[in-house]
Scaffold this active site. Structure first.
Site, short mmCIF file in Angstrom:
data_model
loop_
_atom_site.label_atom_id
_atom_site.label_comp_id
_atom_site.label_asym_id
_atom_site.label_seq_id
_atom_site.Cartn_x
_atom_site.Cartn_y
_atom_site.Cartn_z
N MET A 29 44.89 103.85 54.85
CA MET A 29 44.12 104.84 55.03
C MET A 29 42.97 104.43 55.66
O MET A 29 42.12 105.61 55.74
CB MET A 29 43.84 105.10 53.72
CG MET A 29 45.54 106.11 52.83
SD MET A 29 46.02 107.06 54.21
CE MET A 29 44.60 108.60 54.34
N ARG A 30 42.84 102.76 56.27
CA ARG A 30 41.91 102.34 56.60
C ARG A 30 41.23 103.19 58.73
O ARG A 30 40.81 102.96 58.76
CB ARG A 30 41.74 100.77 56.83
CG ARG A 30 40.08 100.50 57.16
CD ARG A 30 39.87 98.60 56.64
NE ARG A 30 39.54 98.39 55.31
CZ ARG A 30 40.24 97.80 54.51
NH1 ARG A 30 41.34 97.83 55.02
NH2 ARG A 30 39.70 97.43 53.71
N ALA A 31 42.83 103.11 59.38
CA ALA A 31 42.65 103.33 60.06
C ALA A 31 42.36 104.89 60.00
O ALA A 31 40.84 105.43 61.31
CB ALA A 31 43.95 103.15 60.74
#
Length: 662
Positions: free
Chosen positions: A275-277
């Site tokens: 989910m970092r993107a």
């Protein structure tokens, strides 16, 4: 002191300038990775950014740049009283050299004083200096693995820990990470790659007018740095004021549900991991809106954020360059938009909108994989009659581990055994220079017999410099893997070259994962060529392999002698890096006078020098001559067939032997 090159004077590189400015507006974006060929002003632009950053308020005398409004309660120079007055200083840009030691990065603890006096005498490192500033790593892809691990830990936790045998020091380390790299020198580890919020690709302009302007400005700066900086001072001040205004506006920017749906759908469509993107895209889009002076995120902000935040995160094959399909991006944004406003009606396009399949680059394969004419040994001259068009490589596979025997002392990697600064402890020795890894038990054993003579009266151990022992450790090193590939007509016969290229591509992938340098020598017709000098870029090797033509006779001796010359030169450049020569051939020698005898003499050169070698036997068919095995014996190495090179086939063979033994 040299006047910094003005940021506003950097010609072109619009994406690079924008990415750096967005991080200046919102440091939570997470930094920038700048990829590009040499001589494209990557470092110049990054170093010039510091003149645009606001000043930092720090606690006077604190070596760790604590904020006087909220000082770090665990600061080694603390405790500091909160709410006290502070001193202002310019934001720092700290440069991490590629060859830096671990102590230079995280700081050094005086072990002798810690043991003898119980004093935590700590000298801060570069992470402490970069706190609340910029940490810049030029050629970040060449950074040693143990330094990469320390950077990852600090970036994830916002703090640096220095531990030496139970004595530890912790301090805050929150910084903007900026790295530059030339992809031709090797790619970056995926774990560190994901830590960069944004990535940009830069290249030199091909427009003559822009190139003229670059040269003109550079010469003007060299002639009069102070005057050149003064010429751009007004524009620099305007950009600085715009950054301050965007920072003040940033908390008021609204990221609506419609924009969030577009971000989620885009990340899902490009199959990014985790989910970092999504988070980075949201922060980048918000910073873009603030930079434009708006309080709402628009679709154009989401699109620009995707172009900066996703290229290095999308799922791709190991040898594919980062990039983004803009047509697919536009399609995904359109399907997931629903409404351009902040509160779209309807479901819009859910994650995965666009329905398009992920487009992993097919790499070297093509549609023209038809049957090649039977090669044989007909024509000797490369480039003339008998030459065949390059064959597409077969699908790569996981290979068995090939390693250099013995214990080396080369650069850290993941292939062969080596004495390293990191790894399992195997013994102790007297330190040579500064003590970095204390072997506590050996130090105590060395000091214990002398306690009475030293007048020990209390519980503490009296330790002197001569008692200290350095831990010796064993880990893994990276090697130079030199491929010597037979591209003659006999290799092209029966369509073997596709399988051979697939095997070499698999070995290249293994070299990429094990942090090796690679080189490529090919031989065909009447001569051998260095298709790729030793480099850290396995991508370049894969590209050269794909375009490799075949045909002609087999000058095996020429190939071996060329490889021997490459190794001789490389030993002068990097004497600590051991080599592994991988000869890919069917063992035939038909080129040149007395080809068999000459090849035999060339092979014995490697054996006499103790060079580790492996022969990948490409001979096929029911009747085999065993020439590759004979060559391996003369090289002093081992021979494996294409089937035996597969890791799964080796595992199956072992299981079969164990089953029979049982």
């Amino acid at each position: 002191m040299t006047t910094p090159f003005p940021f506003t004077a950097v010609v072109g590189q619009d994406d690079l300038r924008l990415a750096l400015l967005l991080n200046a507006v919102s440091p939570s974006v997470g930094g920038v990775l700048v990829r590009g060929e040499k001589g494209t002003a990557k470092s110049t632009a990054v170093r010039a950014l510091t003149t645009l950053l606001p000043e930092v308020s720090v606690v006077p005398g604190c070596r760790f740049s604590c904020d006087p409004a909220s000082p770090d309660p665990g600061c080694p120079d603390g405790p500091h009283e909160g709410g006290g007055g502070g001193a202002s200083r310019p934001a720092r840009m700290v440069e991490l050299p590629v060859g830096a030691s671990e102590d230079r990065l995280v700081g050094a603890l005086d072990i002798e004083r810690a043991l003898a006096e119980g004093v935590k005498a700590f000298e801060p490192g570069l992470l402490a200096a970069a706190h609340r500033g910029i940490l810049y790593v030029d050629e970040v892809n060449l950074l040693h693995d143990h330094l990469v691990d320390l950077l990852l830990d600090a970036a994830a936790m916002g703090a640096s820990y220095v531990e030496r045998e139970g004595v530890s020091v912790r301090h805050a380390a929150r910084f903007l990470l900026v790295g530059t790299m030339n992809p031709e020198e090797g790619e970056l580890r995926p774990q560190l790659l994901d830590r960069f919020g944004l990535t940009v690709e830069v290249s030199a302009s091909r427009e003559p007018e822009k190139r003229v302007e670059v040269v003109r400005r550079r010469l003007a700066y060299d002639d009069d740095p102070v005057g050149f900086a003064a010429r751009w001072a007004d524009e620099e001040a305007a950009v600085r004021q715009r950054i301050v205004a965007a920072r003040e506006l940033l908390p008021s920017v609204r990221l609506g549900d419609g924009a969030l749906r577009q971000i989620a759908a885009t990340c899902a469509a490009f199959e990014v991991d985790g989910m970092r993107a999504d988070i980075v895209m949201a922060r980048t889009a918000t910073a873009l809106a603030a930079w434009a002076g708006r309080t709402e995120v628009l679709a154009e902000d989401v699109r620009q954020a995707a172009l900066l935040a996703l290229p290095h995160r999308r799922r791709r094959n190991p040898f594919d360059a980062p990039g983004l399909d803009e047509d697919k991006l536009d399609e995904t944004l359109e399907e997931s938009s629903g409404d351009d406003g902040p509160d779209p009606d309807g479901d819009g396009g859910g994650p995965g909108g666009g329905g398009g399949q992920p487009e992993p680059d097919e790499g070297p394969a093509g549609d023209g994989a038809g049957a090649q004419p039977e090669g044989g040994e007909g024509e000797p001259a490369p480039g003339g009659a008998g030459e065949q068009s390059p064959a597409p490589a077969a699908e790569p596979f996981r290979t068995k581990v090939l390693s250099v025997p013995g214990i080396g002392e080369g650069a850290a990697g993941r292939r062969s055994r080596a004495r390293t600064e990191h790894g399992r402890t195997t013994g102790a020795r007297r330190p040579q220079g500064a003590l970095t890894k204390l072997h506590l038990a050996a130090t105590v054993r060395a000091a214990a017999p002398h306690q009475r003579a030293r007048g020990r009266s209390g519980r503490g151990l009296v330790v002197r410099r001569d008692d200290l022992r350095q831990a010796t450790r064993e880990g893994r090193e990276g090697n130079l893997v030199l491929f010597v590939v037979d591209a003659s007509g006999s290799m092209a016969a029966r369509q073997r070259m596709g399988a051979v290229k697939g095997a070499v591509l698999s070995l290249l992938l293994d070299a990429y994962q094990r942090r090796d340098k690679v080189g490529l020598v090919t031989f065909r017709g009447s001569a051998a060529d260095v298709a790729l000098p030793p480099t850290s870029s396995v991508d370049a090797a894969a590209a050269r392999l794909e375009s490799l033509p075949t045909g002609g006779r087999t000058p095996l001796a020429a190939g071996l002698l060329k490889a021997h010359d490459v190794l001789r030169v490389e030993r002068l450049r990097d004497p600590a890096r051991r080599a592994l020569v991988v000869v890919v051939t069917d063992g035939r020698a038909t080129g040149g006078p007395e080809p068999v005898a000459l090849a035999s003499r060339a092979a014995r050169l490697f054996a006499a020098e103790g060079v580790a070698s492996v022969v990948v036997d490409c001979e096929s068919g029911p009747v085999r001559l065993g020439l590759a095995g004979r060559l391996a014996g003369e090289l002093g190495g081992t021979a494996v067939t294409l089937d035996e090179l597969r890791a799964d086939s080796i595992a199956g063979l072992v299981k079969d032997v164990q089953r029979r033994a049982a």
